[in-house]
Design a protein around this motif. Structure first.
Motif, short mmCIF file in Angstrom:
data_model
loop_
_atom_site.label_atom_id
_atom_site.label_comp_id
_atom_site.label_asym_id
_atom_site.label_seq_id
_atom_site.Cartn_x
_atom_site.Cartn_y
_atom_site.Cartn_z
N HIS A 389 31.40 50.63 39.86
CA HIS A 389 30.20 49.94 39.36
C HIS A 389 30.46 48.44 39.21
N PRO A 390 29.42 47.62 39.27
CA PRO A 390 29.60 46.18 39.01
C PRO A 390 30.10 45.96 37.59
N ALA A 391 31.05 45.05 37.42
CA ALA A 391 31.65 44.82 36.11
C ALA A 391 31.96 43.35 35.94
N GLY A 392 32.08 42.93 34.70
CA GLY A 392 32.53 41.58 34.41
C GLY A 392 34.04 41.50 34.56
N LEU A 393 34.53 40.34 34.95
CA LEU A 393 35.96 40.18 35.23
C LEU A 393 36.41 38.80 34.76
N PHE A 394 37.53 38.76 34.05
CA PHE A 394 38.12 37.49 33.65
C PHE A 394 39.57 37.44 34.09
N GLY A 395 39.98 36.27 34.61
CA GLY A 395 41.36 36.13 35.04
C GLY A 395 41.73 34.68 35.24
N GLU A 396 42.97 34.46 35.68
CA GLU A 396 43.48 33.12 35.96
C GLU A 396 43.62 32.96 37.48
N TRP A 397 42.90 32.00 38.02
CA TRP A 397 42.90 31.74 39.46
C TRP A 397 44.04 30.79 39.80
N THR A 398 44.90 31.18 40.73
CA THR A 398 46.05 30.35 41.10
C THR A 398 45.77 29.44 42.29
N GLY A 399 44.60 29.58 42.87
CA GLY A 399 44.30 28.87 44.11
C GLY A 399 44.34 29.80 45.30
N THR A 400 45.02 30.93 45.15
CA THR A 400 45.10 31.92 46.24
C THR A 400 44.74 33.33 45.76
N VAL A 401 45.06 33.66 44.50
CA VAL A 401 44.77 34.99 43.97
C VAL A 401 44.31 34.87 42.52
N LEU A 402 43.59 35.89 42.06
CA LEU A 402 43.17 35.96 40.67
C LEU A 402 44.10 36.91 39.92
N LEU A 403 44.66 36.45 38.82
CA LEU A 403 45.48 37.29 37.95
C LEU A 403 44.58 37.87 36.88
N PRO A 404 44.16 39.15 37.02
CA PRO A 404 43.17 39.70 36.09
C PRO A 404 43.71 39.88 34.68
N ARG A 405 42.88 39.52 33.68
CA ARG A 405 43.26 39.65 32.28
C ARG A 405 42.38 40.63 31.51
N SER A 406 41.14 40.81 31.98
CA SER A 406 40.26 41.80 31.33
C SER A 406 39.09 42.12 32.24
N VAL A 407 38.50 43.28 32.02
CA VAL A 407 37.24 43.66 32.66
C VAL A 407 36.31 44.19 31.58
N TRP A 408 35.02 44.08 31.84
CA TRP A 408 34.07 44.66 30.88
C TRP A 408 32.93 45.34 31.62
N LEU A 409 32.54 46.47 31.07
CA LEU A 409 31.51 47.32 31.68
C LEU A 409 30.75 48.01 30.56
N GLU A 410 29.42 47.96 30.66
CA GLU A 410 28.56 48.60 29.65
C GLU A 410 28.90 48.14 28.24
N GLY A 411 29.19 46.84 28.12
CA GLY A 411 29.39 46.27 26.81
C GLY A 411 30.74 46.52 26.18
N VAL A 412 31.69 47.05 26.93
CA VAL A 412 33.03 47.32 26.41
C VAL A 412 34.05 46.50 27.19
N VAL A 413 34.85 45.71 26.47
CA VAL A 413 35.88 44.87 27.10
C VAL A 413 37.20 45.61 27.09
N HIS A 414 37.87 45.65 28.24
CA HIS A 414 39.17 46.31 28.38
C HIS A 414 40.22 45.27 28.75
N GLY A 415 41.20 45.06 27.89
CA GLY A 415 42.28 44.14 28.19
C GLY A 415 43.22 44.74 29.20
N LEU A 416 43.85 43.89 30.03
CA LEU A 416 44.73 44.36 31.08
C LEU A 416 46.15 43.84 30.87
#
Length: 416
Positions: A389-416
């Motif tokens: 499903h579509p989800a929110g995503l937060f991470g650190e972009w290095t210029g080539t790849v995203l280092l994911p730190r959390s995702v959120w779906l249906e109002g719930v944030v999951h740390g990675l």
């Protein structure tokens, strides 16, 4: 470890209010361990000898009573109220120290002279390092790839002597974690180092904000006392990422905060040396109302908490960039201002995660992609959390790849 203690039969006494959880857990000794949790940050304390923070007793108590948060079972005992009073006293003293620092007279001439003396050493070291870097490139990256540790450590040690630990770190990172195409990663890091060295040697010609960026890049710290006169930014801050790195017994915790109204993202840093525990008062997936003051520079990509409300609530995620193109346009603007930028925070909305062989991709509504870098286990965790499903995503972009730190779906944030 905490799961085994999340049972009432393990505890002699337990209790809670809307803010506090407490309990006495019977250990191997005659006296039970006194465990307490302040939910407002959260903060933990236990009388057990464990160096882990939070300890297994605090985790067990939280797992057992956490689902009942808001229930009041009575007044806390004296050992709990004493701890709360101590915490309040420390917070008041810290605030008083900040206020005094803001009011204290500063000798700008003396401070400027100390900084100029240090940068004199740094500039001389940067010139030597520039020569070393040019020699390395001239000889070819194939020779550098097969060089021993001394080849990298000698110039790094020289930068430490020149009071430029940031430059030493950039040298040490060139040969590390470059993957199968070693020369590509090494050349990218060498180019970043070259940009910092060029800026260091042209410091007087740079605008003030960029000069502050150079100062941080080479490793000249900005003390929190220097932040006291700066204005604070008030917002509801969402905790959307946290990492802990350890180097030479120094642990560094980076906790990413994003403002709900301002959309400003920056990490709050915390340090602990040796066996000292990190305070860990910020938990991914929570939010709080407060004021942050940002470290000066063209990007303002680091912050310190000046004030925060006692109440911490659950975060339901943020809107984020609607498309990959919008996110990368923001990154391009930041890179134009600070060309040696190592990572940049990106929050994205409605991203679908897709497995492509050994790689994980984030795909937006326009079918544009961002490659993610994560372990195989973390990739499958993210796929299981989002379920296609579509989800929110937060991470650190290095210029080539995203280092994911959390995702959120249906109002719930999951740390990675």
């Amino acid at each position: 470890a905490g799961q085994g203690l999340a049972s009432p039969r393990k505890w002699v006494t337990v209790g809670q209010t809307e803010r506090i959880l407490w309990g006495e857990c019977q250990g191997s000794g005659s006296k039970p361990y006194q465990t307490q949790i302040d939910l407002s940050e959260p903060a933990f304390k236990c009388s057990c000898p464990s160096r882990k923070f939070p300890c297994k007793h605090a985790l067990g108590l939280f797992l057992m009573l956490g689902p009942k948060v808001g229930t009041v079972t009575g007044e806390p005992p004296a050992w709990v109220t004493a701890w709360l009073a101590t915490r309040a006293e420390k917070a008041a003293k810290k605030q008083e120290k900040i206020e005094k620092a803001a009011e204290a007279p500063v000798d700008p001439a003396a401070a400027a002279k100390r900084l100029a003396d240090r940068f004199g050493k740094i500039t001389a070291g940067a010139a030597d390092l520039q020569t070393w870097l040019e020699d390395m490139v001239r000889q070819g990256l194939a020779a550098a790839q097969t060089a021993d540790g001394k080849f990298w450590e000698t110039p790094a040690a020289r930068m430490v002597d020149a009071q430029a630990p940031g430059l030493a770190r950039l040298v040490r990172e060139i040969p590390e974690n470059n993957g199968p195409e070693w020369h590509v990663g090494a050349l990218r890091k060498a180019a970043r180092l070259h940009l910092v060295l060029q800026a260091t040697q042209r410091l007087d010609a740079l605008p003030d904000d960029l000069r502050r960026d150079v100062r941080q890049a080479v490793g000249v710290p900005i003390k929190e006392e220097e932040l006291a006169p700066l204005p604070a930014v008030k917002d509801r801050w969402h905790v959307l990422g946290q990492t802990v790195e350890e180097e030479e017994r120094l642990k560094t915790q980076r906790t990413w905060l994003i403002g709900e109204a301002t959309n400003h993202a920056a990490p709050v840093l915390e340090f602990a040396y040796g066996g000292q525990p990190l305070k860990s008062t910020l938990v991914v997936g929570t939010q709080f109302d407060g004021e942050l003051v940002f470290y000066p520079g063209s990007q303002a990509l680091r912050a310190a908490i000046r004030n925060r409300a006692a109440e911490t609530t659950e975060s339901h995620g943020l809107a984020g960039h609607a498309t990959v193109a919008a996110a990368l346009a923001t990154y391009a603007d930041a890179l134009a201002r600070t060309p040696w930028l190592e990572t940049f925070p990106l929050a994205l909305a409605n991203m679908r995660l897709v497995k492509d062989g050994e790689n994980l991709l984030a795909v937006d509504s326009e079918r544009r992609i961002l490659p993610l870098e994560a372990s195989d286990a973390r990739q499958w965790l993210m796929l299981s959390l989002t379920g296609g499903h579509p989800a929110g995503l937060f991470g650190e972009w290095t210029g080539t790849v995203l280092l994911p730190r959390s995702v959120w779906l249906e109002g719930v944030v999951h740390g990675l």
